[in-house]
Design an enzyme around this catalytic site. Structure first.
Site, PDB file in Angstrom:
ATOM      1  N   SER A 138       1.428   2.373   9.682  1.00  0.00           N
ATOM      2  CA  SER A 138       1.508   3.474   8.574  1.00  0.00           C
ATOM      3  C   SER A 138       0.691   4.909   9.279  1.00  0.00           C
ATOM      4  O   SER A 138       0.876   6.046   8.486  1.00  0.00           O
ATOM      5  CB  SER A 138       1.565   3.311   7.279  1.00  0.00           C
ATOM      6  N   LYS A 155      -0.892   4.650  -2.500  1.00  0.00           N
ATOM      7  CA  LYS A 155      -1.353   5.499  -1.398  1.00  0.00           C
ATOM      8  C   LYS A 155      -1.415   6.909  -1.957  1.00  0.00           C
ATOM      9  O   LYS A 155      -2.482   7.513  -1.783  1.00  0.00           O
ATOM     10  CB  LYS A 155      -0.517   5.643  -0.099  1.00  0.00           C
TER      11      LYS A 155
END
Length: 853
Positions: A740, A783
């Protein structure tokens, strides 16, 4: 010998001495030793008489009055007493007992036998001869040599002494021997002795017959059980078969409502147990097995509480937030409530249970499925059918970081349902037998954790928590995750067979809940059997509310401060949350709150004046310097520094990806570089910061994209000659991996090569491809929460993750600006701003040139 005399008394425990019989005895009691010493000084005669009981210090009332005048023979002294031979001489009766010189003495009168009127009478002589013959037979059956028997019996010709001789050597209780001693009539004594001899012969004959039968039945392999079987056979022969030591266990099993197959197995093991010796190893194994069978809840259930209002109160009372989880639990209860109502209505209207509500089982005694569908049922059967119809339900998997309430909400579900709660921790389990149990052929075998948990619960429909299911191991002993496949499959678990029990047990009514931290660690087939319920981390506001509502009151109570009037200001709670904890859950938060309470309690106990209002400054004084230093957004836009986002079990946060480019002399690359062939020269790449293989591959993909699309990205041609790009991710002591960070790495590299600064207020996440596509990632909520906590105002996410924005709390979503992108070019357009290209560093050129020269 005088007819009347005074003699020391020698009390006898458990034995009787007859005239003309010599008996060895051991004496250790002080009174007996003093009586022996007195007798040895006065001619060696004592009055040997049996005790009525076996008391240590006999009294005159505890002695019989008739005994024998006996002479002491050989005497041997030893530690603690003496061994001596006592020879009976004549019957005597004590008229008075008294104590003298520390021992008992008695005035005794010698008693003479009462002879028959005519000893030559035929009947008396026949009786005398019969006693001799039977005594000879008894001696032979006992294994005495015939020659010895003749020598002993031929030396005693008178009927009276002969009766005393036989009475002295046959095995009789003390009270019966005393009765023979007190019988003065010779003829009556002979008759009584004959009865006892005949009984002894009959017993020996029965014993021999039983011995033969037992040997034939047991064979050579079970010789060691011979004595036990003899005892049982003797009891049977005497008609005394009532002492069955296993009757309680049998009664307990017979009282159980067992399925047919289980009852047949239990009956078979009961028969084996009754045939085994009580102390044999096999009997111990069988008894343990039957005790397990008897203690399992074969047909014991808790009544479900399907009241939705009660469930809402319980869940809200014990947990803050977690609305998705609570909704799923309430949906489960609502479905069961409606199914229960439907069944009750059909039973009430029709008087029988509908066929579709009954699930025929293999272990029932029902003749056929057709008969199940047509026969009317009683109210008890209706309740059974209701339980079965409601048995099948979801098997839930709670997935999320530690400390977010997965285990505790399982307890609340059990409380809301009114069911028992059982927990089995599976972390580190690597043996398939832990789930299914060990076979009984192994020493120390026992059932698996599933059956053990049901025994602990005492009902067949508990809430069963399988904790840390993602941490199951695999070894040469088997795969426990594979053993769970049957347990967690509603189509199979109604006949779950534990290796130890070896009979099916119905698990279909158990509400299984599994917990895990990492979804990817759970095998696919096992995951397919469970319904995943995501637990995400708490926001700082949620943590503060949990602390004020649950943690602070609980810690006040545990620290004894409930009555002290302490209150926490909002800024104090916020300080503990943000400066002393870094987690998705609230475990560390509760520890820090507990630390504050303990320090306050210590000050109170020391007599200090403690303010009752806890402020942020007071928290700083009590806990010391802040333990957590979270990342914050940069103060200004920088070239080559992009802000990424990451997610760990402790929660989400931001990370900085730094990139710098430098020119190299003569195209020489550093030894730890990887070269990227571009149309305009060689470009070296250095990666530092303990990056994992996947993260390194993302960096190489980003580098390739930047160099192959240099013209589109406004990268000057002279920047791609002999240069190297160094990519570094701070916190180098911490290993990092995952795809990611691809967009953040690409943005940092393009920024370093093009000289365009990256906006400081934007954070990004997403996997990239060589074609510049941005692929979806996981952990969006965590996140985004971490980025919001760090001060980020704009978020870049993959287009395919747009639906995940619904999971983000409204209070956070309204404060952020989201950009969902499909290509890397969109990311660069958002993150990079135009700027003049700075000059490359020349220090490396001079350094390499000096080395070359």
């Amino acid at each position: 010998m005088a007819e009347r005399m005074s003699l020391p008394v020698l009390p006898l425990r458990g034995t009787v001495i007859f005239p003309e019989i010599a008996v060895p005895i051991a004496a250790a009691r002080p009174g007996s030793l003093r009586a022996i010493e007195a007798a040895m000084k006065a001619g060696g005669l004592v009055f040997a008489v049996a005790q009525r009981d076996k008391s240590e210090e006999p009294t005159p009332d505890g002695l019989y009055t008739i005994g024998v005048v006996a002479r002491l023979g050989q005497l041997q002294r030893g530690l603690g007493g003496v061994q001596l031979l006592v020879h009976g001489e004549a019957r005597a009766q004590a008229h008075r007992f008294y104590e003298t010189d520390g021992h008992l003495a008695a005035d005794v009168v010698v008693m003479k036998d009462i002879a028959p009127i005519d000893e030559k009478e035929t009947s008396f002589q026949a009786l005398h001869r019969e006693v001799r013959e039977r005594a000879m037979e008894l001696g032979e059956k006992r294994g005495l040599p015939e020659e010895v028997l003749h020598n002993v019996m031929d030396n005693v010709t008178d009927p009276g002494p002969f009766a005393d001789l036989v009475a002295g050597y046959i095995e009789l209780p003390t009270i019966e021997k005393q009765a023979l001693l007190e019988t003065l009539a010779v003829e009556e004594r002979l008759r009584r002795v004959l009865v006892h001899v005949q009984r002894q012969i009959g017993l020996l004959n029965a014993q021999a017959e039983i011995k033969t039968q037992v040997q034939e039945e047991l064979g050579e392999r079970q010789r060691e059980m011979f004595l036990r079987e003899q005892l049982r056979a003797i009891q049977k022969e005497l008609g005394d078969d009532k002492s069955n030591e296993f009757s309680a266990l049998r009664a307990k099993i017979e009282a159980l409502d067992l399925p047919r197959e289980a009852r047949a197995e239990a009956e078979r093991e009961l028969v084996r147990l009754e045939r085994s010796g009580r102390e044999s190893m096999e009997a111990q194994v069988i008894r343990t097995y039957l005790e397990w069978v008897a203690e399992l809840p074969w047909n014991v259930r808790s009544d479900d509480n399907l009241d939705l209002k009660h469930a809402i109160e319980v869940l809200d009372d014990e947990h803050y937030g977690l609305n998705d989880v609570k909704d799923r639990v309430l949906e489960f209860l609502a479905v069961r409530q409606l199914r229960a109502r439907e069944l009750e209505r059909q039973v009430r209207d029709d008087g029988q249970v509908p066929a579709e509500a009954l699930r025929p089982e293999k272990d029932t005694a029902t003749p056929s499925i057709a008969s199940v569908e047509t026969e009317p049922r009683s109210i008890t059967d209706a309740k059974e059918a209701k339980a079965r119809a409601m048995a099948k339900g979801p098997i839930l998997l709670f997935i999320g970081p530690p400390g977010v309430g997965k285990t505790s909400i399982a307890k609340s579900i059990a409380r809301a349902l009114g069911r028992k709660y059982v927990r089995a921790s599976l972390g580190g389990v690597r043996d398939e037998a832990d789930i299914r149990g060990h076979r009984r052929t192994y020493v120390g075998a026992m059932p698996g954790r599933i059956i053990q948990g049901l025994k602990q619960a005492g009902t067949k429909n508990p809430v069963f928590l399988l904790d840390e299911v993602d941490k199951l191991g695999v070894s040469f002993q088997g795969d426990p995750a594979s053993a769970l496949l049957e347990v967690l499959d509603p189509a199979q678990n109604d006949t779950f067979t534990d290796h130890y029990l070896n009979i099916p047990f119905d698990l279909s009514e158990v509400l299984f809940i599994a917990t895990a931290n990492f979804l990817q660690n759970i095998p696919g087939p096992l995951l397919d059997r469970m319904e995943v319920v995501d637990f995400s981390g708490y926001t700082e506001r949620e943590k503060a509310e949990i602390a004020k509502t649950y943690l602070i009151p609980r810690q006040l109570a545990e620290s004894g401060l409930n009555d002290e009037g302490f209150t926490f200001e909002d800024d104090a709670v916020a300080a503990i949350v943000s400066r002393y904890t870094r987690e998705s859950g609230v475990r560390q938060l509760e520890r820090q709150v507990g630390a504050v309470m303990r320090k306050l309690a210590r000050k109170l106990a020391a007599g200090e004046d403690v303010p009752r209002n806890v402020t942020a400054a007071a928290v700083r004084d009590l806990l010391g310097r802040p333990r957590v230093h979270p990342e914050k957004v940069s103060q200004q836009d920088e070239v080559g520094v992009a802000t990424g986002m990451y997610y760990t079990p402790s929660g989400g946060d931001i990370m900085f990806v730094e990139a710098a480019a430098r020119r190299l002399p003569s195209g020489r690359l550093s030894s730890d570089e990887s070269a990227v062939e571009a149309g305009w020269g060689n470009v070296g790449l250095i990666l530092t910061g303990q990056l994992g293989d996947v993260m390194k591959e993302s960096a190489r993909a980003a580098m390739t994209y930047a160099t192959t699309h240099a013209a589109e990205l406004d990268i000057p041609r002279d920047r791609l000659g002999s240069i190297e790009v160094h990519v570094h991710v701070p916190a180098g002591a911490i290993p990092k991996d995952g795809p990611s960070a691809g967009v953040a790495m690409a943005t940092a590299i393009v920024s370093a090569l093009s000289g365009r600064p990256v906006a400081r207020d934007i954070a990004m996440t997403g996997e990239i491809t060589l074609r510049g596509r941005v692929l979806p990632i996981g952990g969006v909520k965590e996140k985004v929460l971490g980025a919001h906590r760090a001060g980020v105002t704009r978020i870049v996410l993959p287009k395919d993750n747009e639906a995940d924005l619904e999971d983000i709390p409204e209070e956070v979503r309204t404060k952020l600006e989201f950009h969902c992108v499909s290509t890397l070019q969109e990311v660069l357009n958002l993150a990079l701003s135009p700027a003049a290209s700075p000059r490359l560093s020349t220090a490396a050129v001079r350094l390499h040139g000096a080395a070359a020269g």
